[in-house]
Design a protein around this motif. Sequence first.
Motif, short mmCIF file in Angstrom:
data_model
loop_
_atom_site.label_atom_id
_atom_site.label_comp_id
_atom_site.label_asym_id
_atom_site.label_seq_id
_atom_site.Cartn_x
_atom_site.Cartn_y
_atom_site.Cartn_z
N CYS A 243 6.75 11.78 8.68
CA CYS A 243 7.21 11.71 7.29
C CYS A 243 8.72 11.91 7.26
O CYS A 243 9.22 12.94 7.71
CB CYS A 243 6.52 12.78 6.44
SG CYS A 243 7.08 12.77 4.72
N GLU B 255 5.54 10.33 -1.62
CA GLU B 255 4.99 8.99 -1.81
C GLU B 255 5.63 7.96 -0.87
O GLU B 255 5.03 6.97 -0.52
CB GLU B 255 5.19 8.56 -3.26
CG GLU B 255 4.51 7.26 -3.60
CD GLU B 255 4.57 6.93 -5.07
OE1 GLU B 255 4.31 5.77 -5.40
OE2 GLU B 255 4.87 7.82 -5.88
N HIS B 256 6.84 8.20 -0.48
CA HIS B 256 7.56 7.25 0.37
C HIS B 256 8.03 7.95 1.64
O HIS B 256 8.26 9.15 1.65
CB HIS B 256 8.76 6.68 -0.38
CG HIS B 256 8.38 6.02 -1.66
ND1 HIS B 256 7.72 4.82 -1.72
CD2 HIS B 256 8.54 6.41 -2.95
CE1 HIS B 256 7.50 4.50 -2.97
NE2 HIS B 256 7.99 5.45 -3.74
N MET C 109 0.85 -1.17 0.00
CA MET C 109 0.00 0.00 0.00
C MET C 109 0.90 1.24 0.00
O MET C 109 1.79 1.37 0.83
CB MET C 109 -0.88 -0.02 1.24
CG MET C 109 -1.75 1.17 1.40
SD MET C 109 -2.85 0.88 2.81
CE MET C 109 -3.11 2.53 3.32
N THR C 110 0.65 2.12 -0.92
CA THR C 110 1.40 3.37 -0.98
C THR C 110 0.53 4.48 -0.40
O THR C 110 -0.58 4.70 -0.86
CB THR C 110 1.77 3.72 -2.43
OG1 THR C 110 2.55 2.65 -2.96
CG2 THR C 110 2.55 5.00 -2.50
N THR C 111 1.02 5.12 0.62
CA THR C 111 0.30 6.20 1.26
C THR C 111 1.14 7.46 1.19
O THR C 111 2.32 7.45 1.52
CB THR C 111 -0.01 5.86 2.73
OG1 THR C 111 -0.70 4.62 2.77
CG2 THR C 111 -0.86 6.92 3.37
N ARG C 112 0.53 8.55 0.77
CA ARG C 112 1.24 9.82 0.64
C ARG C 112 1.10 10.64 1.92
O ARG C 112 0.08 10.57 2.60
CB ARG C 112 0.70 10.61 -0.54
CG ARG C 112 0.97 9.95 -1.86
CD ARG C 112 0.49 10.82 -3.00
NE ARG C 112 0.81 10.23 -4.27
CZ ARG C 112 1.96 10.43 -4.91
NH1 ARG C 112 2.87 11.20 -4.39
NH2 ARG C 112 2.17 9.85 -6.07
N CYS C 113 2.12 11.41 2.20
CA CYS C 113 2.09 12.32 3.33
C CYS C 113 1.01 13.39 3.07
O CYS C 113 0.96 13.95 1.97
CB CYS C 113 3.46 12.97 3.51
SG CYS C 113 3.52 14.23 4.80
#
Length: 58
Positions: free
Chosen positions: A26, A11-12, A1-5
């Motif tokens: 973050c 993205e990471h 699952m990619t979750t953005r700040c």
Amino acid sequence: MTTRCILCNAEHGLCLVLADCESFHCKECGESFDVADLEEHIMQLRKLVCVSRAAEKE
């Protein structure tokens, strides 16, 4: 699952702080936020979706 700040949109690098499981940090921007901030962000996104859907009906 990619979750953005929610602050810098990176993205990471978003991490759940395991000490309390209520905070996120973050690695990209160095900022932190909590679950309440995340819920507020989601609420604002939901408003945008509602406006978009209402505009489609017109």
